[in-house]
Structures are given as C-alpha cells and as structure tokens.
Design a protein around this motif. Structure first.
Motif, short mmCIF file in Angstrom:
data_model
loop_
_atom_site.label_atom_id
_atom_site.label_comp_id
_atom_site.label_asym_id
_atom_site.label_seq_id
_atom_site.Cartn_x
_atom_site.Cartn_y
_atom_site.Cartn_z
N ARG A 1 0.85 -1.18 0.00
CA ARG A 1 0.00 0.00 0.00
C ARG A 1 0.89 1.24 0.00
N ASP B 1 0.95 3.90 1.68
CA ASP B 1 1.36 4.49 2.97
C ASP B 1 2.21 3.53 3.80
N ARG C 1 1.51 0.46 4.86
CA ARG C 1 0.83 -0.55 5.66
C ARG C 1 0.62 -1.85 4.87
N THR C 2 0.39 -2.93 5.61
CA THR C 2 0.01 -4.19 4.96
C THR C 2 -1.47 -4.11 4.63
N GLN D 1 -3.70 -4.15 7.80
CA GLN D 1 -3.28 -3.28 8.90
C GLN D 1 -4.09 -1.99 8.90
N ARG E 1 -4.93 1.87 10.49
CA ARG E 1 -4.19 2.97 11.06
C ARG E 1 -4.43 3.05 12.57
N GLU E 2 -3.41 3.49 13.29
CA GLU E 2 -3.52 3.60 14.75
C GLU E 2 -4.16 4.94 15.10
#
Length: 304
Positions: free
Chosen positions: A24, A26, A28-29, A32, A34-35
């Motif tokens: 991706r 950004d 991330r997998t 996954q 976002r936090e």
C-alpha cells in the motif's frame, strides 16, 4: 464518495499494481489499520479523533424533553454530522452528501438499534420527561475511514460524557449543578466498533464474477485514494463480546461465507484492541480528574 473527486490514470494503475503485490502507498500491509489517536477534553463528552490524516471532533450534549408516544419509557439518541469544505474541498458547504447520510445511518444503527446506549436509563418521568442525548460529529480533515473513526469517536464520547444529576419533586424535575452533585455517566451496555473493508477486482467485476471469487483483493481501513479506486466495501460492526451487530455491503462481488468469517475475525481483533485502548484512556482521565479535585479541596481547606 464526494462528487468531483478524480484520480489520474497513472495513479490508479500504480495503486492497483501495488495492491496486487500486497503493498500500500502508505507502507501498511493489506490487513493493517491505522492507529487512531484519541484526545479527551477537560469538558465531559468532547473527544477528538486523529485517524491517519482524517480528523474529527465529537461533542455529546443532553437536554430534557418529551419521549416518543410509542416509547414512553425510553430516552432519545440522535446523531448529527457536518462535513464542510474545511475537511476537503470536494464537499459542499451546507449540503448533506450521501456519505454524511451513510455515516449517520450506520453509526446510529450500530449504537441505538444494538442498545449500546441504554435508552431506558434516560427516562426521568415515564411518558413525560426523558433525557435526549445528541452526538454532533464535525469532520476537520478527510483521508478515508470516516465511518470507523465516527463510530469510535461517538462511543468514546458517550463513555466520557456525564449528564447532570436530577431529582423529581412532585411533577417538577430539579437539575443539580456540577458543584452541587457529581454528574452521572451514561449507561453503556457494550461498545460497538465499525471496521471497514474495501475490495478490488483486478480482472474487473464483470469478468471476475464468472470466475474465482478469491481473486478479489480486500484491505482494511482504506485511505481516500484507496476508497476512490475500490470496487466495493463492507462495514462489519462487532464488539469485544464477539457479537456481530451489523453487516453493510456496498458494491463488489458476492462474499463467500468462509471469507466473511475470516473478515469478521479480523474485525474482532481490531475491535478488541480499540475497546481496550478507550477503556485505559478513560480510566487515566478519571484518575487525573479525581487527583485535581482532591488537590483543589486540599488547597481550599488550607486557605480556611
């Protein structure tokens, strides 16, 4: 998605090829999320959520009103959303977009219809006076994930909110100030969490629908760029008790039962983590409030 949003062919091709390879833009997998960063205010019921580059503020307010005639023992709960050009130039000022309507409907179903907020506990005088709880969601910046962030924000704000204590004297309802009596928390029976999955069909929907459904790519918590390119979406609302509250499917291919089970398990893991995160934040906030209150009482006692 908001009208007028466009994406270049090169960008579309790049993102599509990256997703095929499991990447991706950004970093991330595919699975996954976002936090989120949750900011609690000194004011009860005001919460800010930072979800990647998506930002929103939720404010809970309460007033005494009359109940619905067919539900004399229940209080009211409403959600109001506001997306202005400040969040994104693609949104029109003063006009409710389809996305706003969808967000309000899904979050309202997740909370009110699942009885996450105990409406009967909001009754003061049956058939006459009840609390009306309103959640105002203001979107400050937009980069996808509005439904997930909104649900988290509203549930956090509801748990953080305190309504004034009341007492009934005859037919009169006396509302006590914060200085007179401690405000009362709302009765929250469970915490629903929305998790959005986005789907992509490398071969196209028309061709892929005749072939292998497993070719469809699914990702969690899409950004605005990824939302623009997706062929379908699925919102799973679940709580830490493994109760599946709602499923909302839009576009894309039919979902195999085993795939749906797998997505539900992934949604549960996220819901469990977010619920625990909110619980710990609220606990710390309450402890700090008690410390400030005790310090204030101690200082006032010393002055005397």
């Amino acid at each position: 998605m908001a009208k007028g949003v466009e994406i270049s062919t090169n960008e579309e091709h790049f993102v599509g090829e990256a997703l095929k390879l499991g990447f991706r833009t950004d970093g991330r997998t595919l699975t996954q999320a976002r936090e989120p960063v949750i900011k609690l205010s000194d004011q009860y019921g005001y919460v800010e959520i930072v979800w990647g580059r998506t930002k929103l503020a939720v404010r809970i307010s309460a007033e005494i009103t009359q109940p619905y005639e067919d539900r004399p023992f229940e209080g009211l709960f409403t959600i109001n959303t506001e997306i202005s050009p400040m969040a994104s130039p693609h949104f029109e000022n003063g006009k409710n977009s389809d996305e706003e309507v969808l967000i309000a409907r899904l979050v309202e179903k997740a909370i009110r219809r699942s009885n996450a907020l105990d409406l009967e506990s909001l009754c003061i005088v049956a058939g006459s006076k009840v609390w009306s709880i309103r959640a105002d969601i203001h979107f400050l910046d937009f980069d996808g994930g509005l439904i997930d962030a909104s649900c988290l924000g509203v549930m956090t704000a509801l748990q953080h909110f305190r309504k004034p204590d009341v007492s009934v004297v005859g037919e009169n309802v006396v509302i006590h100030s914060v200085d007179e009596r401690q405000p009362v928390p709302l009765s929250i029976l469970h915490v629903p969490i929305c998790v959005t999955f986005s789907f992509y069909n490398p071969s196209g929907v028309e061709e892929n629908i005749k072939g292998d459904l497993n070719e469809e790519i699914s990702i969690i918590d899409a950004t605005q760029q990824e939302e623009l390119l997706r062929d379908g979406s699925l919102v799973i609302t679940i709580n830490k008790n493994r109760e599946l509250i709602q499923i909302s499917k839009s576009g894309g291919l039919p979902i195999d039962a085993m795939v749906l089970m797998d997505l539900s398990r992934k949604a549960y893991v996220i819901a469990e983590e977010l619920t625990e995160k909110v619980k710990q934040l609220l606990k710390v906030d309450e402890e700090e409030r008690y410390k400030r209150l005790n310090l204030k009482l101690l200082e006032s006692g010393e002055r005397r």
